[in-house]
Design a protein around this motif. Structure first.
Motif, PDB file in Angstrom:
ATOM      1  N   ASP A  89       0.852  -1.195   0.000  1.00  0.00           N
ATOM      2  CA  ASP A  89       0.000   0.000   0.000  1.00  0.00           C
ATOM      3  C   ASP A  89       0.888   1.246   0.000  1.00  0.00           C
ATOM      4  N   PRO A  90       0.757   2.123  -1.007  1.00  0.00           N
ATOM      5  CA  PRO A  90       1.609   3.312  -1.051  1.00  0.00           C
ATOM      6  C   PRO A  90       1.228   4.406  -0.049  1.00  0.00           C
ATOM      7  N   ASP A  91       0.136   4.229   0.694  1.00  0.00           N
ATOM      8  CA  ASP A  91      -0.299   5.221   1.676  1.00  0.00           C
ATOM      9  C   ASP A  91       0.831   5.479   2.679  1.00  0.00           C
ATOM     10  N   ASP A  92       1.253   6.729   2.760  1.00  0.00           N
ATOM     11  CA  ASP A  92       2.381   7.097   3.622  1.00  0.00           C
ATOM     12  C   ASP A  92       2.149   6.827   5.106  1.00  0.00           C
ATOM     13  N   SER A  93       0.911   6.595   5.512  1.00  0.00           N
ATOM     14  CA  SER A  93       0.625   6.378   6.930  1.00  0.00           C
ATOM     15  C   SER A  93       0.949   4.949   7.387  1.00  0.00           C
ATOM     16  N   ARG A  94       1.331   4.070   6.487  1.00  0.00           N
ATOM     17  CA  ARG A  94       1.612   2.675   6.855  1.00  0.00           C
ATOM     18  C   ARG A  94       2.859   2.578   7.737  1.00  0.00           C
ATOM     19  N   LEU A  95       2.784   1.720   8.739  1.00  0.00           N
ATOM     20  CA  LEU A  95       3.874   1.547   9.696  1.00  0.00           C
ATOM     21  C   LEU A  95       5.175   1.135   9.008  1.00  0.00           C
ATOM     22  N   CYS A  96       5.111   0.239   8.046  1.00  0.00           N
ATOM     23  CA  CYS A  96       6.328  -0.215   7.368  1.00  0.00           C
ATOM     24  C   CYS A  96       7.072   0.946   6.708  1.00  0.00           C
ATOM     25  N   HIS A  97       6.323   1.898   6.155  1.00  0.00           N
ATOM     26  CA  HIS A  97       6.971   3.056   5.535  1.00  0.00           C
ATOM     27  C   HIS A  97       7.714   3.877   6.591  1.00  0.00           C
ATOM     28  N   ALA A  98       7.079   4.069   7.749  1.00  0.00           N
ATOM     29  CA  ALA A  98       7.717   4.832   8.828  1.00  0.00           C
ATOM     30  C   ALA A  98       8.955   4.105   9.362  1.00  0.00           C
ATOM     31  N   LEU A  99       8.878   2.788   9.478  1.00  0.00           N
ATOM     32  CA  LEU A  99      10.043   2.015   9.946  1.00  0.00           C
ATOM     33  C   LEU A  99      11.195   2.115   8.947  1.00  0.00           C
ATOM     34  N   SER A 100      10.875   2.044   7.660  1.00  0.00           N
ATOM     35  CA  SER A 100      11.907   2.177   6.623  1.00  0.00           C
ATOM     36  C   SER A 100      12.573   3.539   6.703  1.00  0.00           C
ATOM     37  N   TYR A 118       8.484  -5.468   5.711  1.00  0.00           N
ATOM     38  CA  TYR A 118       7.159  -5.826   5.194  1.00  0.00           C
ATOM     39  C   TYR A 118       6.219  -6.257   6.318  1.00  0.00           C
ATOM     40  N   PRO A 119       4.897  -6.207   6.051  1.00  0.00           N
ATOM     41  CA  PRO A 119       3.923  -6.730   7.010  1.00  0.00           C
ATOM     42  C   PRO A 119       3.666  -8.213   6.748  1.00  0.00           C
ATOM     43  N   LEU A 120       3.414  -8.945   7.786  1.00  0.00           N
ATOM     44  CA  LEU A 120       3.057 -10.359   7.653  1.00  0.00           C
ATOM     45  C   LEU A 120       1.592 -10.437   7.250  1.00  0.00           C
ATOM     46  N   TRP A 121       1.327 -11.008   6.085  1.00  0.00           N
ATOM     47  CA  TRP A 121      -0.036 -11.157   5.581  1.00  0.00           C
ATOM     48  C   TRP A 121      -0.293 -12.635   5.321  1.00  0.00           C
ATOM     49  N   LEU A 122      -1.339 -13.170   5.900  1.00  0.00           N
ATOM     50  CA  LEU A 122      -1.681 -14.585   5.761  1.00  0.00           C
ATOM     51  C   LEU A 122      -0.474 -15.481   6.029  1.00  0.00           C
ATOM     52  N   GLY A 123       0.306 -15.083   7.025  1.00  0.00           N
ATOM     53  CA  GLY A 123       1.435 -15.886   7.461  1.00  0.00           C
ATOM     54  C   GLY A 123       2.702 -15.745   6.647  1.00  0.00           C
ATOM     55  N   VAL A 181      15.935  -8.441   7.816  1.00  0.00           N
ATOM     56  CA  VAL A 181      14.526  -8.548   7.457  1.00  0.00           C
ATOM     57  C   VAL A 181      13.719  -8.049   8.652  1.00  0.00           C
ATOM     58  N   VAL A 182      12.852  -7.081   8.396  1.00  0.00           N
ATOM     59  CA  VAL A 182      12.011  -6.483   9.432  1.00  0.00           C
ATOM     60  C   VAL A 182      10.558  -6.806   9.092  1.00  0.00           C
ATOM     61  N   VAL A 183       9.867  -7.451  10.027  1.00  0.00           N
ATOM     62  CA  VAL A 183       8.495  -7.887   9.780  1.00  0.00           C
ATOM     63  C   VAL A 183       7.574  -7.327  10.857  1.00  0.00           C
ATOM     64  N   THR A 184       6.474  -6.709  10.416  1.00  0.00           N
ATOM     65  CA  THR A 184       5.432  -6.285  11.343  1.00  0.00           C
ATOM     66  C   THR A 184       4.306  -7.304  11.282  1.00  0.00           C
ATOM     67  N   MET A 185       3.596  -7.458  12.402  1.00  0.00           N
ATOM     68  CA  MET A 185       2.515  -8.446  12.449  1.00  0.00           C
ATOM     69  C   MET A 185       1.519  -8.096  13.533  1.00  0.00           C
ATOM     70  N   GLU A 187      14.394   2.046  17.687  1.00  0.00           N
ATOM     71  CA  GLU A 187      15.136   0.809  17.404  1.00  0.00           C
ATOM     72  C   GLU A 187      15.592   0.766  15.949  1.00  0.00           C
ATOM     73  N   MET A 188      14.724   1.168  15.037  1.00  0.00           N
ATOM     74  CA  MET A 188      15.095   1.176  13.617  1.00  0.00           C
ATOM     75  C   MET A 188      16.201   2.201  13.339  1.00  0.00           C
ATOM     76  N   GLU A 189      16.130   3.366  13.962  1.00  0.00           N
ATOM     77  CA  GLU A 189      17.196   4.344  13.797  1.00  0.00           C
ATOM     78  C   GLU A 189      18.511   3.795  14.334  1.00  0.00           C
ATOM     79  N   ARG A 190      18.439   3.124  15.481  1.00  0.00           N
ATOM     80  CA  ARG A 190      19.650   2.520  16.056  1.00  0.00           C
ATOM     81  C   ARG A 190      20.237   1.470  15.121  1.00  0.00           C
ATOM     82  N   LEU A 191      19.381   0.631  14.549  1.00  0.00           N
ATOM     83  CA  LEU A 191      19.858  -0.380  13.597  1.00  0.00           C
ATOM     84  C   LEU A 191      20.473   0.288  12.366  1.00  0.00           C
ATOM     85  N   GLY A 192      19.857   1.357  11.897  1.00  0.00           N
ATOM     86  CA  GLY A 192      20.406   2.081  10.763  1.00  0.00           C
ATOM     87  C   GLY A 192      21.770   2.679  11.064  1.00  0.00           C
TER      88      GLY A 192
END
Length: 193
Positions: free
Chosen positions: A13-24, A83-88, A126-130, A184-189
């Motif tokens: 989803d290109p919507d900027d409000s998605r958590l994965c985009h903020a983590l990236s 990425y987000p975990l979708w259907l496992g 690899v960073v996964v949200t769920m 945490e993501m900034e620290r990893l970066g």
């Protein structure tokens, strides 16, 4: 220590409000603050066909965005996939992107089998949200799809080491939790890992 980092934001989803985009973005900020060069690919913003036939897989003329992604992978010494975990498992669009990008001849030589990895010398995270707790995914589901991505795709292509970060309860995290994840993501970066 990696100096050239490629972040693949795999949320479809290109919507900027998605958590994965903020983590990236948080990872990018940390990496750039530490003086690293960073490139990003937002899979949701790419236009490429899915592979459907053997003829598609064997095609030598790649879609321009896939050829550019391959150039970015060759440039990088560290790959971050978010990425987000979708259907496992990972979303279909991200899987389609990996199928297009990590082809025989580019990422591996299928005739050489396990000795055919062509992307050696590169590490990955690899960073996964769920929605479920991360511990449940690791213990009950044994992180099966994450292990498949690590072993059957990334390691097969030569990435090593591969590290993982899981953020569980990501459907509606508390503001303080989301803030901790960004830190945490900034620290990893900054660490480049």
């Amino acid at each position: 220590m990696p100096n050239r980092i490629l972040i693949v934001d795999g949320h479809p989803d290109p919507d900027d409000s998605r958590l994965c985009h903020a983590l990236s973005e948080a990872y990018r900020r940390g990496a750039e603050a530490a003086g690293r060069e960073v490139r990003q690919i937002a899979v949701a913003r790419l236009d490429f066909p899915l592979l459907r036939t053997a003829k598609d897989v064997e095609a030598e003329d790649l879609p321009p965005e896939i050829a550019a992604a391959q150039a970015d992978i060759l440039w990088a010494d560290h790959l971050v996939i978010v990425y987000p975990l979708w259907l496992g498992t990972l979303p279909a669009l991200l899987k389609g992107f990996l199928e297009q990008t990590l082809r025989d001849g580019f990422a591996f030589d299928v005739e050489k089998g396990l000795r055919g990895a062509k992307l050696q010398g590169r590490s990955a995270r690899v960073v996964v949200t769920m929605g479920m707790p991360a511990l449940a995914y690791r213990l009950f589901y044994r992180a099966h799809s994450l292990k498949s991505l690590e072993r059957n795709i990334l390691k097969f292509c030569g990435f090593s080491p591969i590290r993982t970060t899981l953020f569980g309860g990501a459907t509606t995290p508390a503001e303080s939790t989301a803030k901790d994840w960004m830190a945490e993501m900034e620290r990893l970066g900054r660490a480049g890992g």
